[in-house]
Scaffold this motif. Structure first.
Motif, PDB file in Angstrom:
ATOM      1  N   LEU A 116      -1.176  -2.120  -6.740  1.00 43.88           N
ATOM      2  CA  LEU A 116      -1.296  -3.078  -5.637  1.00 43.88           C
ATOM      3  C   LEU A 116      -0.602  -4.394  -5.939  1.00 43.88           C
ATOM      4  CD1 LEU A 116      -4.980  -2.730  -4.397  1.00 43.88           C
ATOM      5  CD2 LEU A 116      -2.905  -1.921  -3.307  1.00 43.88           C
ATOM      6  N   LEU A 172      -4.164   4.637   3.757  1.00 43.38           N
ATOM      7  CA  LEU A 172      -4.744   3.795   2.715  1.00 43.38           C
ATOM      8  C   LEU A 172      -5.433   2.582   3.319  1.00 43.38           C
ATOM      9  CD1 LEU A 172      -1.829   3.894   0.119  1.00 43.38           C
ATOM     10  CD2 LEU A 172      -4.049   5.001  -0.092  1.00 43.38           C
ATOM     11  N   GLU A 214      -7.241  -0.918   7.224  1.00 47.38           N
ATOM     12  CA  GLU A 214      -6.693   0.401   6.928  1.00 47.38           C
ATOM     13  C   GLU A 214      -5.346   0.576   7.600  1.00 47.38           C
ATOM     14  OE1 GLU A 214      -7.843   5.091   7.570  1.00 47.38           O
ATOM     15  OE2 GLU A 214      -9.436   3.604   7.435  1.00 47.38           O
ATOM     16  N   GLY A 252       2.269  -1.445   4.356  1.00 51.92           N
ATOM     17  CA  GLY A 252       1.948  -0.037   4.159  1.00 51.92           C
ATOM     18  C   GLY A 252       3.208   0.781   4.365  1.00 51.92           C
ATOM     19  N   ILE A 282      -8.464  -0.297  -3.233  1.00 52.91           N
ATOM     20  CA  ILE A 282      -8.386   0.887  -2.396  1.00 52.91           C
ATOM     21  C   ILE A 282      -9.725   1.605  -2.536  1.00 52.91           C
ATOM     22  CG2 ILE A 282      -7.239   3.103  -2.078  1.00 52.91           C
ATOM     23  CD1 ILE A 282      -4.658   1.725  -3.064  1.00 52.91           C
ATOM     24  N   GLN A 316      -5.171  -0.025  -8.883  1.00 48.45           N
ATOM     25  CA  GLN A 316      -5.529   0.169  -7.482  1.00 48.45           C
ATOM     26  C   GLN A 316      -6.415  -0.947  -6.951  1.00 48.45           C
ATOM     27  OE1 GLN A 316      -4.026   3.018  -5.783  1.00 48.45           O
ATOM     28  NE2 GLN A 316      -2.941   2.552  -7.676  1.00 48.45           N
ATOM     29  N   LEU A 330       0.859  -1.181   0.000  1.00 43.15           N
ATOM     30  CA  LEU A 330       0.000   0.000   0.000  1.00 43.15           C
ATOM     31  C   LEU A 330       0.895   1.231   0.000  1.00 43.15           C
ATOM     32  CD1 LEU A 330      -2.801  -0.918   2.564  1.00 43.15           C
ATOM     33  CD2 LEU A 330      -2.984  -0.769   0.095  1.00 43.15           C
ATOM     34  N   SER A 331       0.947   1.907  -1.149  1.00 41.54           N
ATOM     35  CA  SER A 331       1.766   3.095  -1.306  1.00 41.54           C
ATOM     36  C   SER A 331       1.033   4.051  -2.236  1.00 41.54           C
ATOM     37  CB  SER A 331       3.124   2.717  -1.895  1.00 41.54           C
ATOM     38  OG  SER A 331       3.953   3.849  -2.005  1.00 41.54           O
ATOM     39  N   LEU A 337      -7.842  -1.178   2.277  1.00 46.67           N
ATOM     40  CA  LEU A 337      -8.236  -2.192   1.302  1.00 46.67           C
ATOM     41  C   LEU A 337      -9.623  -2.667   1.666  1.00 46.67           C
ATOM     42  CD1 LEU A 337      -5.220  -4.627   0.765  1.00 46.67           C
ATOM     43  CD2 LEU A 337      -6.228  -3.069  -0.893  1.00 46.67           C
ATOM     44  N   ILE A 390       0.582  -7.628   3.817  1.00 47.36           N
ATOM     45  CA  ILE A 390       0.225  -6.311   3.314  1.00 47.36           C
ATOM     46  C   ILE A 390       1.196  -5.350   3.977  1.00 47.36           C
ATOM     47  CG2 ILE A 390      -1.552  -4.539   3.132  1.00 47.36           C
ATOM     48  CD1 ILE A 390      -3.614  -6.804   3.607  1.00 47.36           C
TER      49      ILE A 390
END
Length: 148
Positions: free
Chosen positions: A53, A78, A110, A72, A133, A141, A47-48, A80, A70
């Motif tokens: 993704l 952000l 999140e 971040g 997202i 995304q 997540l950037s 999902l 996952i």
């Protein structure tokens, strides 16, 4: 009649599991579908802000145990979402900072700051799903997920 009763009793009492093709799954061991022989690693999701993704869709097999991370990076707040996907799987655990969470269900996750989360689950219900997202419309995304 005696052969039919014997066959039914054997099928019910047999300690082995079978695949759809009828092949026994004796290699799973006592843990059944949670054993290491039935486990697969999925590529991590990052997540950037503004970054894709995933590089490719996930194709999963119903009854297989999967784990993925996952990550971040903290570049933005952000999340999902993918409630249909989360209802099509059984979540064994979510691990955050070595804390294990065993939820009954999940709608979204999140990241407010940088961090890593690991999710372990069993794919259950065949179909086409996604994680995305929230509020995004670009193909990069979201990640497409197929459970066969």
């Amino acid at each position: 009649m005696k052969k039919t009763v014997t066959a039914i009793a054997f099928a019910l009492l047999s300690p082995t599991l079978a695949l759809a093709d009828g092949a026994p799954r004796e290699d799973w061991g006592r843990a059944g579908i949670l054993s290491s022989a039935n486990k697969a690693e999925l590529p991590p999701i990052t997540l950037s802000s503004g970054m894709p993704l995933a590089e490719a869709p996930w194709v999963l097999t119903s009854g297989t145990y999967y784990e993925f991370e996952i990550e971040g990076d903290g570049s933005a707040e952000l999340a999902l979402e993918g409630s249909e996907f989360f209802r099509a799987i059984w979540i064994d655990e979510i691990v955050v900072n070595d804390l294990e969470i065993r939820p009954l269900g999940l709608n979204s996750i999140e990241f407010d700051d940088a961090g890593t989360m690991e999710i372990g689950f069993v794919a259950i219900k065949p179909g086409a799903y996604f994680l995305r997202i929230p509020g995004s419309s670009g193909e990069t995304q979201r990640i497409e997920i197929i459970i066969e």
